[in-house]
Design a protein around this motif. Sequence first.
Motif, PDB file in Angstrom:
ATOM      1  N   PRO A 325       0.890  -1.219  -0.161  1.00  0.00           N
ATOM      2  CA  PRO A 325      -0.090  -0.105   0.056  1.00  0.00           C
ATOM      3  C   PRO A 325       0.891   1.432   0.002  1.00  0.00           C
ATOM      4  CG  PRO A 325      -0.692  -1.686   1.664  1.00  0.00           C
ATOM      5  CD  PRO A 325       0.708  -1.976   1.209  1.00  0.00           C
ATOM      6  N   GLN A 326       0.395   2.318  -0.701  1.00  0.00           N
ATOM      7  CA  GLN A 326       1.231   3.386  -0.871  1.00  0.00           C
ATOM      8  C   GLN A 326       0.537   4.639   0.119  1.00  0.00           C
ATOM      9  OE1 GLN A 326       4.128   4.385  -2.697  1.00  0.00           O
ATOM     10  NE2 GLN A 326       3.941   1.793  -2.690  1.00  0.00           N
ATOM     11  N   ARG A 327       1.327   5.177   1.024  1.00  0.00           N
ATOM     12  CA  ARG A 327       0.763   6.327   1.871  1.00  0.00           C
ATOM     13  C   ARG A 327       0.203   7.370   1.058  1.00  0.00           C
ATOM     14  NH1 ARG A 327      -1.330   9.111   4.618  1.00  0.00           N
ATOM     15  NH2 ARG A 327      -0.754   9.741   6.802  1.00  0.00           N
ATOM     16  N   HIS A 328       0.563   7.680  -0.027  1.00  0.00           N
ATOM     17  CA  HIS A 328      -0.014   9.072  -0.659  1.00  0.00           C
ATOM     18  C   HIS A 328      -0.537   8.480  -2.104  1.00  0.00           C
ATOM     19  CE1 HIS A 328       2.113  11.072   2.434  1.00  0.00           C
ATOM     20  NE2 HIS A 328       3.261  10.584   2.075  1.00  0.00           N
ATOM     21  N   GLY A 329      -1.008   7.207  -2.024  1.00  0.00           N
ATOM     22  CA  GLY A 329      -1.712   6.803  -3.466  1.00  0.00           C
ATOM     23  C   GLY A 329      -2.912   7.303  -3.724  1.00  0.00           C
ATOM     24  N   ALA A 330      -3.484   7.858  -2.703  1.00  0.00           N
ATOM     25  CA  ALA A 330      -4.765   8.555  -3.150  1.00  0.00           C
ATOM     26  C   ALA A 330      -4.546   9.865  -3.828  1.00  0.00           C
ATOM     27  CB  ALA A 330      -5.670   9.034  -1.770  1.00  0.00           C
ATOM     28  N   THR A 331      -3.454  10.625  -3.374  1.00  0.00           N
ATOM     29  CA  THR A 331      -3.131  12.034  -4.000  1.00  0.00           C
ATOM     30  C   THR A 331      -2.596  11.473  -5.316  1.00  0.00           C
ATOM     31  OG1 THR A 331      -2.488  12.695  -1.920  1.00  0.00           O
ATOM     32  CG2 THR A 331      -1.433  13.855  -3.761  1.00  0.00           C
ATOM     33  N   LEU A 332      -1.802  10.708  -5.624  1.00  0.00           N
ATOM     34  CA  LEU A 332      -1.164  10.320  -6.805  1.00  0.00           C
ATOM     35  C   LEU A 332      -2.306   9.833  -7.895  1.00  0.00           C
ATOM     36  CD1 LEU A 332       2.026   8.475  -5.697  1.00  0.00           C
ATOM     37  CD2 LEU A 332       1.960  10.538  -6.792  1.00  0.00           C
ATOM     38  N   SER A 333      -3.295   9.043  -7.288  1.00  0.00           N
ATOM     39  CA  SER A 333      -4.390   8.690  -8.046  1.00  0.00           C
ATOM     40  C   SER A 333      -5.284   9.682  -8.728  1.00  0.00           C
ATOM     41  CB  SER A 333      -5.139   7.574  -7.542  1.00  0.00           C
ATOM     42  OG  SER A 333      -4.372   6.351  -7.199  1.00  0.00           O
ATOM     43  N   ALA A 334      -5.335  10.772  -7.888  1.00  0.00           N
ATOM     44  CA  ALA A 334      -6.269  12.058  -8.128  1.00  0.00           C
ATOM     45  C   ALA A 334      -5.656  12.986  -9.236  1.00  0.00           C
ATOM     46  CB  ALA A 334      -6.545  12.632  -7.068  1.00  0.00           C
ATOM     47  N   LEU A 335      -4.144  12.929  -9.015  1.00  0.00           N
ATOM     48  CA  LEU A 335      -3.342  13.882  -9.913  1.00  0.00           C
ATOM     49  C   LEU A 335      -3.405  13.241 -11.197  1.00  0.00           C
ATOM     50  CD1 LEU A 335      -0.587  15.057  -7.307  1.00  0.00           C
ATOM     51  CD2 LEU A 335      -2.390  16.393  -8.278  1.00  0.00           C
ATOM     52  N   ARG A 336      -3.314  12.075 -11.414  1.00  0.00           N
ATOM     53  CA  ARG A 336      -3.107  11.479 -12.666  1.00  0.00           C
ATOM     54  C   ARG A 336      -4.271  11.285 -13.324  1.00  0.00           C
ATOM     55  NH1 ARG A 336       0.026   7.284  -9.405  1.00  0.00           N
ATOM     56  NH2 ARG A 336       1.963   7.705 -10.133  1.00  0.00           N
ATOM     57  N   SER A 337      -5.491  11.247 -12.770  1.00  0.00           N
ATOM     58  CA  SER A 337      -6.952  11.166 -13.107  1.00  0.00           C
ATOM     59  C   SER A 337      -7.482  12.639 -13.511  1.00  0.00           C
ATOM     60  CB  SER A 337      -7.961  10.597 -12.421  1.00  0.00           C
ATOM     61  OG  SER A 337      -7.432   9.268 -11.921  1.00  0.00           O
ATOM     62  N   ALA A 338      -6.913  13.439 -13.065  1.00  0.00           N
ATOM     63  CA  ALA A 338      -7.569  14.872 -12.936  1.00  0.00           C
ATOM     64  C   ALA A 338      -7.691  15.757 -14.565  1.00  0.00           C
ATOM     65  CB  ALA A 338      -6.658  16.086 -12.236  1.00  0.00           C
ATOM     66  N   ASP A 339      -8.467  16.377 -14.938  1.00  0.00           N
ATOM     67  CA  ASP A 339      -8.658  16.985 -16.095  1.00  0.00           C
ATOM     68  C   ASP A 339      -7.929  18.325 -15.951  1.00  0.00           C
ATOM     69  OD1 ASP A 339     -10.195  15.094 -17.690  1.00  0.00           O
ATOM     70  OD2 ASP A 339     -11.918  15.704 -16.339  1.00  0.00           O
ATOM     71  N   ARG A 340      -8.049  18.830 -14.761  1.00  0.00           N
ATOM     72  CA  ARG A 340      -7.133  20.191 -14.540  1.00  0.00           C
ATOM     73  C   ARG A 340      -6.665  19.869 -12.874  1.00  0.00           C
ATOM     74  NH1 ARG A 340     -10.756  25.567 -15.541  1.00  0.00           N
ATOM     75  NH2 ARG A 340      -8.807  26.378 -14.918  1.00  0.00           N
ATOM     76  N   THR A 341      -5.610  20.667 -12.715  1.00  0.00           N
ATOM     77  CA  THR A 341      -4.992  20.650 -11.460  1.00  0.00           C
ATOM     78  C   THR A 341      -4.739  22.029 -10.951  1.00  0.00           C
ATOM     79  OG1 THR A 341      -3.923  18.339 -11.416  1.00  0.00           O
ATOM     80  CG2 THR A 341      -2.870  19.849  -9.796  1.00  0.00           C
TER      81      THR A 341
END
Length: 481
Positions: A325-341
């Motif tokens: 499990p990745q401690r910051h996996g949720a942040t990384l997944s959201a940034l990869r999925s985003a249309d805009r950051t």
Amino acid sequence: MSMHYCSVVTTGQLARDHVAALESLHSRVTVDRRCEDLAELVAVAAAIRADAALIVGGTEALADTLLSELRGRGTHVVIVSDVAAERARLSRLGAVCFDDDVDPARLARALEEGRDIPGPPMVAEGVELSSFPSPVVQDWPSTPTAEASAPEAYVISGTDSAPPQGPEDITEAETSGESVPLQGLTCVWGSHGSPGRTTVAVNLAAELALSGARVLLIDADTTAAAVAVHLGLLDETAGLAQACRFAEMGTLDHAALARSAITVETAGAAWDVLTGLPRADRWAQLRPRGIERVLKLAAIHYDCVLIDVAASIESEETGFDVLAPQRHGATLSALRSADRTLTVGAADPVSFSRLVKALEEHRERLPDAVTPELIINQVRRTVVGRSPRDQLRQAWEQLQGRGRIGHFLSWDQAACDTALLKGQVLAEAAPQSVLRREIAQLAGIVIPSRRRRLASGGRTGRRSRRISGERASPRTEGKIG
């Protein structure tokens, strides 16, 4: 197809002995190891680089993360279950499923090919079986356009507004370039510290909802979730964790997403929230695969999905050949999925230098993600000096040299304190504040100001305009499954 044999690892058994049936075929399919449980199967499949995994019965604990781990190592996953509901669930997660009466030859072909081929190929070449399941959408109401349903005070626009001058320490509202209306998946990220990520995300969601859009705000901050506090929600249920559990088990659909969300009403507009983790040590409940599936489904049902995430994006190296499990996996997944950051940083020297380093790390770790849009928050003369925007632009060019600052947000501590104290958004607590107008402008929304001539002295003053339904009703909790 190559002529090498197909190495299979297996666990479990029902009424029929499928291992003996496969071996009796004398085909390329060879069962190399019977495993005691799923944990052993995963470890053995990785150690011997198995071509396929045959899991028979006992599938209740199978989740998307485990199946994805096996497929990510090139191991086909084939399930045999005598429970129809389990076969349906696991099929939605991309596994090939059969009942206990499956023909051995058909089972062998599925183990070799990674798909069910009972005779002639049933699936065309190149079709991805593990695509995201189609959700149920028929009971969502049709969405009016933002222009048609927006309150009188709102105008969707790509041009800058002219908000009033605030107190001495609040700079005049200004943006660089045109504001593009937010839609799709927007990730609100930023540097370490407290640059105002949650304040920006919460108020963007409120302004978009007031403009008539269907909005979902997701608190995916695994370090210090704060959306519920900003909105005055006392419920400790982690709505996002619940939605991720549905996604992991292959049961996420519109109804499950609706049960996980809480509906809030701000300034007369209703929108949905997936609350974050009440405790940071529960971060493992937000698995990257679950986050990705939740975001995909949310993007179908909502006009605007805003994701508030933590600052850290480093990945952990375990040193072992296992998927940890990745401690910051949720942040990384959201940034990869985003249309805009939208990348938020504060204007003080410490936060500004942190922002430069954060963007460098973003480029290194997420080269395929969308380019972040830079937002400088808490702009004030007392910490930057005279002409703070010009000084910040010059400092950015000297320190970074790439891109430009897209928007500035003023320092308005009084308005933010009032909103936080009352559990309100700025549209309720400080509807005429400069900061509220700047955040709306960031969403591509212009809020016209109204002025009136004072009777005494003939000087121009400002009249606070009360938005219909400005005083929000108590937060309404949605149904929690």
